[in-house]
Motif scaffolding. Structure first.
Motif, short mmCIF file in Angstrom:
data_model
loop_
_atom_site.label_atom_id
_atom_site.label_comp_id
_atom_site.label_asym_id
_atom_site.label_seq_id
_atom_site.Cartn_x
_atom_site.Cartn_y
_atom_site.Cartn_z
N MET A 127 0.84 -1.18 0.00
CA MET A 127 0.00 0.00 0.00
C MET A 127 0.88 1.24 0.00
SD MET A 127 -3.09 -1.23 -0.01
CE MET A 127 -4.08 0.20 0.35
N PHE A 128 0.27 2.34 -0.34
CA PHE A 128 0.99 3.61 -0.42
C PHE A 128 0.42 4.57 0.62
CE2 PHE A 128 1.96 7.78 -2.22
CZ PHE A 128 3.32 7.63 -2.47
N GLY A 129 1.27 5.13 1.45
CA GLY A 129 0.86 6.02 2.54
C GLY A 129 0.65 7.45 2.08
N VAL A 130 -0.49 7.69 1.46
CA VAL A 130 -0.81 9.02 0.93
C VAL A 130 -0.89 10.05 2.06
CG1 VAL A 130 -2.55 10.41 -0.26
CG2 VAL A 130 -1.98 8.13 -1.11
N ALA A 131 -1.54 9.71 3.15
CA ALA A 131 -1.69 10.66 4.26
C ALA A 131 -0.32 11.10 4.78
CB ALA A 131 -2.53 10.07 5.37
N LEU A 132 0.61 10.17 4.88
CA LEU A 132 1.95 10.50 5.35
C LEU A 132 2.67 11.41 4.35
CD1 LEU A 132 4.16 10.16 7.47
CD2 LEU A 132 4.84 8.05 6.30
N LEU A 133 2.55 11.12 3.08
CA LEU A 133 3.14 11.96 2.04
C LEU A 133 2.58 13.38 2.14
CD1 LEU A 133 4.70 11.87 -0.96
CD2 LEU A 133 2.35 12.20 -1.65
N LEU A 134 1.28 13.49 2.29
CA LEU A 134 0.66 14.81 2.39
C LEU A 134 1.16 15.57 3.62
CD1 LEU A 134 -3.03 13.91 1.43
CD2 LEU A 134 -1.40 15.21 0.04
N ARG A 135 1.20 14.90 4.76
CA ARG A 135 1.68 15.56 5.99
C ARG A 135 3.14 15.96 5.87
NH1 ARG A 135 -1.29 11.40 8.48
NH2 ARG A 135 0.64 10.29 8.95
N ASP A 136 3.96 15.07 5.34
CA ASP A 136 5.39 15.33 5.22
C ASP A 136 5.71 16.53 4.33
OD1 ASP A 136 6.06 13.22 6.87
OD2 ASP A 136 6.89 11.96 5.27
N HIS A 137 4.99 16.64 3.22
CA HIS A 137 5.38 17.63 2.21
C HIS A 137 4.47 18.84 2.11
CE1 HIS A 137 8.68 15.24 0.71
NE2 HIS A 137 7.89 14.17 0.80
N PHE A 138 3.27 18.74 2.66
CA PHE A 138 2.34 19.87 2.56
C PHE A 138 1.86 20.37 3.92
CE2 PHE A 138 1.97 17.45 -1.38
CZ PHE A 138 2.15 18.45 -2.33
N GLY A 139 1.89 19.53 4.91
CA GLY A 139 1.47 19.93 6.25
C GLY A 139 -0.02 19.83 6.47
N ASP A 140 -0.78 20.60 5.71
CA ASP A 140 -2.24 20.62 5.87
C ASP A 140 -2.90 21.03 4.56
OD1 ASP A 140 -1.87 23.38 5.68
OD2 ASP A 140 -2.21 23.74 7.80
N THR A 141 -4.20 21.20 4.61
CA THR A 141 -4.95 21.54 3.39
C THR A 141 -4.47 22.85 2.78
OG1 THR A 141 -6.69 22.59 4.70
CG2 THR A 141 -7.02 20.29 4.09
N HIS A 142 -4.14 23.82 3.62
CA HIS A 142 -3.69 25.11 3.12
C HIS A 142 -2.33 24.99 2.43
CE1 HIS A 142 -7.06 26.96 5.08
NE2 HIS A 142 -6.70 26.40 6.23
N GLY A 143 -1.52 24.08 2.92
CA GLY A 143 -0.22 23.84 2.29
C GLY A 143 -0.36 23.27 0.90
N VAL A 144 -1.31 22.36 0.72
CA VAL A 144 -1.56 21.79 -0.61
C VAL A 144 -2.03 22.88 -1.57
CG1 VAL A 144 -2.96 20.19 -1.96
CG2 VAL A 144 -2.08 19.47 0.26
N ALA A 145 -3.06 23.61 -1.15
CA ALA A 145 -3.61 24.66 -2.01
C ALA A 145 -2.56 25.72 -2.31
CB ALA A 145 -4.84 25.28 -1.35
N GLY A 146 -1.80 26.10 -1.31
CA GLY A 146 -0.78 27.12 -1.50
C GLY A 146 0.29 26.71 -2.49
N MET A 147 0.75 25.45 -2.40
CA MET A 147 1.80 25.01 -3.31
C MET A 147 1.26 24.89 -4.73
SD MET A 147 4.52 21.82 -3.23
CE MET A 147 5.11 22.21 -1.60
#
Length: 77
Positions: free
Chosen positions: A1-21
């Motif tokens: 399996m692939f740990g998407v939640a961990l990838l998101l936390r590691d590289h974006f932090g939160d929802t605002h980090g994703v949208a901002g990047m």
């Protein structure tokens, strides 16, 4: 399996980090509620995963290793 939640936390932090990047690289971000669900479900649609990985690579200036996000037996962190 692939740990998407961990990838998101590691590289974006939160929802605002994703949208901002995404916005920083001129890409339209999905609705905040959609991004929040990615974190809570630990799942991103197949069309978004390469976009997110590409943004992280652009941001860091180098490829990122995805090996740490692979888990045997489906035990995602």
């Amino acid at each position: 399996m692939f740990g998407v939640a961990l990838l998101l936390r590691d590289h974006f932090g939160d929802t605002h980090g994703v949208a901002g990047m995404l916005n920083a690289y001129g890409l339209p971000a999905p609705p905040t509620d959609t991004i929040r669900k990615w974190f809570s479900r630990g799942s991103v649609s197949s069309e978004w995963l390469p976009v997110l990985v590409g943004c992280v690579e652009l941001d860091s200036g180098q490829p990122i290793s995805l090996a740490k996000y692979l888990t045997l037996g489906g035990d995602n962190k």
